[in-house]
Write a protein that holds these residues in place. Structure first.
Motif, PDB file in Angstrom:
ATOM      1  N   TYR A 275      -9.394   1.320  -8.311  1.00 23.04           N
ATOM      2  CA  TYR A 275     -10.635   0.512  -8.242  1.00 23.04           C
ATOM      3  C   TYR A 275     -11.666   1.575  -8.767  1.00 23.04           C
ATOM      4  O   TYR A 275     -11.338   2.973  -8.165  1.00 23.04           O
TER       5      TYR A 275
ATOM      6  N   LEU B 106       0.889  -1.708  -0.201  1.00 17.35           N
ATOM      7  CA  LEU B 106       0.040  -0.042  -0.154  1.00 17.35           C
ATOM      8  C   LEU B 106       0.967   1.061   0.068  1.00 17.35           C
ATOM      9  O   LEU B 106       1.764   1.243   0.420  1.00 17.35           O
TER      10      LEU B 106
ATOM     11  N   SER C  74      -7.911  -3.075   4.413  1.00 19.41           N
ATOM     12  CA  SER C  74      -8.024  -2.048   5.170  1.00 19.41           C
ATOM     13  C   SER C  74      -8.843  -0.681   5.688  1.00 19.41           C
ATOM     14  O   SER C  74      -8.111  -0.047   7.339  1.00 19.41           O
ATOM     15  N   GLN C  75      -9.685  -0.432   4.945  1.00 20.98           N
ATOM     16  CA  GLN C  75     -11.109   0.237   4.951  1.00 20.98           C
ATOM     17  C   GLN C  75     -11.867   0.129   5.467  1.00 20.98           C
ATOM     18  O   GLN C  75     -13.197   0.536   5.308  1.00 20.98           O
ATOM     19  N   ASN C  76     -11.745  -1.991   5.278  1.00 22.87           N
ATOM     20  CA  ASN C  76     -12.931  -2.158   5.848  1.00 22.87           C
ATOM     21  C   ASN C  76     -14.005  -2.031   4.357  1.00 22.87           C
ATOM     22  O   ASN C  76     -15.229  -2.119   4.736  1.00 22.87           O
ATOM     23  N   LYS C  77     -13.956  -2.737   3.552  1.00 18.40           N
ATOM     24  CA  LYS C  77     -14.512  -1.850   2.755  1.00 18.40           C
ATOM     25  C   LYS C  77     -14.836  -3.322   1.067  1.00 18.40           C
ATOM     26  O   LYS C  77     -15.028  -2.818   0.117  1.00 18.40           O
TER      27      LYS C  77
ATOM     28  N   ASP D 277      -6.272  -2.798  -0.017  1.00 15.08           N
ATOM     29  CA  ASP D 277      -6.200  -1.654   0.227  1.00 15.08           C
ATOM     30  C   ASP D 277      -7.971  -0.976   0.650  1.00 15.08           C
ATOM     31  O   ASP D 277      -8.667  -1.022   2.268  1.00 15.08           O
ATOM     32  N   LEU D 278      -8.891  -2.490   0.341  1.00  9.09           N
ATOM     33  CA  LEU D 278     -10.242  -2.548   0.580  1.00  9.09           C
ATOM     34  C   LEU D 278     -10.229  -3.039   2.397  1.00  9.09           C
ATOM     35  O   LEU D 278     -10.522  -2.626   2.753  1.00  9.09           O
TER      36      LEU D 278
ATOM     37  N   THR E  56       0.427   3.386   1.842  1.00  7.31           N
ATOM     38  CA  THR E  56       1.029   4.355   3.375  1.00  7.31           C
ATOM     39  C   THR E  56       1.765   3.127   3.674  1.00  7.31           C
ATOM     40  O   THR E  56       2.809   3.623   5.268  1.00  7.31           O
TER      41      THR E  56
END
Length: 235
Positions: free
Chosen positions: A113, A70, A138-141, A135-136, A72
């Motif tokens: 995305y 990621l 990490s964002q709970n998405k 990434d998803l 980050t």
């Protein structure tokens, strides 16, 4: 340290020298590699970067690999398929060790995305989707995103445990050269894709070998999927 190299007839490319932090086997023919992260690099999950060996005569032999870490994270991560039958770049990468160096160049890529959809990958084509799903997660998405992953055998599956953990029943494996309980056998068919079209407005993310991508694109056309809903690397 940044250095300038010329690749063929292209403009001078600025390459960053980075040290390998770790390198290990992810599968029988894929290495999982982490390197230092250049301070000024910027990328979105799903994008790739030019990589070259930091050795005499190989600086211009650029290969594109997806960054699976990621933005980050404090390092760059790659999953690289090794073609040991060819005496090329990936075969040499497999011989590298911790503290050896690579050259990192320009970031590029169209796979990013856009919204909930069906991800269809073949072999090492999974790499941009590793980054996107990380990434998803990490964002709970993660939501109702689905992944259809085609491989020759179960031994070829990259990060299968990770996808099982985070996708559950929305992780569909297709094996072309092995029959195994819990796995589909054959290829990514029109009927399989149709079975995952559980709502309107889905995006379709594609990455894999060109023959497979051509076949999947034909399936999507028959199924009436608009080109604006198809996310694929553009060359």
């Amino acid at each position: 340290m940044r250095q300038s190299y010329r690749a063929g007839n292209e403009k001078n490319l600025v390459m960053e020298t980075v040290k390998i932090l770790s390198i290990e086997n992810a599968t029988h023919d894929v290495v999982h590699l982490k390197t230092e992260k250049p301070a000024d690099i910027e990328y979105a999950p799903g994008q790739a970067v030019d990589v070259a060996l930091n050795s005499a005569g190989m600086e211009n032999e650029l290969r594109a690999f997806t960054i699976t870490s990621l933005p980050t994270e404090p390092f760059l991560e790659f999953y690289i398929k090794i073609y040991s039958e060819h005496d090329g770049v990936t075969k040499q990468i497999a011989k590298l060790k911790k503290n050896d160096t690579l050259l990192i160049g320009d970031v590029f890529g169209d796979i990013q995305y856009k919204g909930v959809g069906v991800f269809i990958a073949g072999g090492a084509g999974i790499t941009p989707f590793i980054a996107i799903f990380k990434d998803l997660v990490s964002q709970n998405k993660v939501g109702n995103n689905k992944l259809i992953f085609a491989n020759k055998t179960s031994q070829d599956i990259i990060e299968g445990d990770y996808f099982h953990q985070h996708l559950g029943k929305n992780f569909i494996n297709v094996l072309s050269m092995e029959r195994k309980d819990g796995f589909m056998n054959g290829h990514v068919s029109e009927s399989l894709i149709k079975s995952q079209m559980t709502s309107k407005g889905l995006y379709y993310y594609l990455c894999g070998p060109p023959p497979m991508m051509d076949e999947v694109l034909n399936h999507l056309e028959v199924l009436g999927i608009k080109k604006s809903k198809i996310i694929i690397e553009q060359f």
